[in-house]
Design an enzyme around this catalytic site. Structure first.
Site, PDB file in Angstrom:
ATOM      1  CE1 TYR A  14      -2.975  -3.069   1.076  1.00 32.13           C
ATOM      2  CE2 TYR A  14      -2.494  -2.604   3.386  1.00 32.13           C
ATOM      3  CZ  TYR A  14      -3.092  -3.399   2.427  1.00 32.13           C
ATOM      4  OH  TYR A  14      -3.801  -4.511   2.808  1.00 32.13           O
ATOM      5  CB  CYS A  17       1.741   0.682   4.210  1.00 33.78           C
ATOM      6  SG  CYS A  17       2.809  -0.450   5.091  1.00 33.78           S
ATOM      7  CG  PHE A  19       5.614  -1.568   8.524  1.00 36.78           C
ATOM      8  CD1 PHE A  19       6.678  -1.635   9.401  1.00 36.78           C
ATOM      9  CD2 PHE A  19       4.337  -1.407   9.039  1.00 36.78           C
ATOM     10  CE1 PHE A  19       6.486  -1.562  10.775  1.00 36.78           C
ATOM     11  CE2 PHE A  19       4.123  -1.334  10.407  1.00 36.78           C
ATOM     12  CZ  PHE A  19       5.200  -1.414  11.282  1.00 36.78           C
ATOM     13  CB  CYS A  20       4.861  -0.344   1.856  1.00 40.49           C
ATOM     14  SG  CYS A  20       3.699  -1.661   2.277  1.00 40.49           S
TER      15      CYS A  20
END
Length: 282
Positions: A14, A17, A19-20
């Site tokens: 995403y 996001c 973490f992404c």
């Protein structure tokens, strides 16, 4: 440097996001080409091939296809692969075993052993970390980004109903939603996340005004980098720099980001990070 085409990467993500965003910052800085598959956050049919249902997921092919889960595992495994020429990527990934644990709420989750370690031999370790303290510091702040900094994002971007709506407008614009799905997500999601952010605020024992926690955390990071280094990694970013930058970057364009820039000392470091990553991508 890798021979052209020797590592094929596909990132399932995403866009908004944190973490992404961390994984993208790492791949971009290291000049690694990768394809992006934007996952629909409601249906998630793009990752139905995977029993692991979270993003980011990185599919890596370095001779044989592999699935890497968890942002910190992805970063540690690929970084190890870039440095160490001894082990195959498959072997490196096996050094980060998933362990099933149960949260306080009774939910089963996977944790990954060793996820902040690079799996290097003594000679390689000395080359990357000339003194032991450098490695300890990098690991400490990578963990801090995952365990603390990331939890300040939602309470700050959904702090008020107006900010929650602006955040969801951005999420829907940048994400993969159908027209009706997007409208539904924007208004229902904004209301839901406004209330969830209050729960998160309580869970993480944040101040009444969650901006204070964001400012404290960011200034703590700036203080750790210090006045005499461009980055925590010295003249170039290390994995901690990339993790913190990746997390903070998801607030760009939102009120929380502008407030952070105005009320903390992070701007010079943040701009240096932007510049080195842009140079690497070109």
């Amino acid at each position: 440097q890798l021979p052209a085409g020797s590592l094929k990467l596909t990132l399932y993500q995403y866009k908004t996001c944190p973490f992404c965003s961390k994984v993208r910052a790492f791949l971009d800085y290291h000049g690694l080409p990768y394809e992006i598959v934007e996952v629909n956050p409601i249906m998630r049919k793009e990752i139905k091939f995977s029993s692991y249902r979270k993003v980011p997921i990185l599919l890596a092919n370095a001779g044989s296809p592999l699935q890497l889960n968890d942002s910190s595992v992805i970063i540690s495994a690929i970084k190890t692969y870039l440095i160490s020429k001894r082990n195959s990527l498959e072997e490196i990934v096996s050094f980060y075993p998933p362990m099933k644990t149960v949260t306080e709420q009774g939910k089963e989750v996977f944790e990954y052993g060793n996820k902040y370690w690079l799996m290097l031999d003594e000679k390689e370790t000395k080359r990357v970390y000339p003194v032991k303290e450098v490695r300890v510091e990098e690991m400490k702040w990578r963990k801090w980004a995952d365990d603390w900094l990331v939890h300040l994002i939602s309470p700050n971007v959904y702090r008020t109903p107006r900010e929650a709506l602006a955040s969801f407008d951005y999420i829907v614009r940048e994400g993969k939603f159908g027209t009706m799905e997007g409208l539904f997500a924007k208004y229902v999601g904004a209301v839901a996340m406004f209330f969830i952010s209050k729960r998160l605020k309580k869970r993480h024992q944040l101040h009444d005004d969650v901006r204070e926690d964001l400012y404290e955390a960011v200034n703590e990071w700036v203080k750790a980098v210090g006045k005499h280094r461009l980055f925590m990694g010295g003249s170039q970013p290390n994995l901690a720099d990339l993790a913190v930058y990746g997390v903070l970057r998801v607030m760009e364009g939102l009120e929380a980001f502008d407030d952070m820039m105005a009320h903390t000392k992070v701007q010079p470091w943040y701009q240096r990070m932007e510049e080195v990553i842009q140079k690497a991508v070109v």
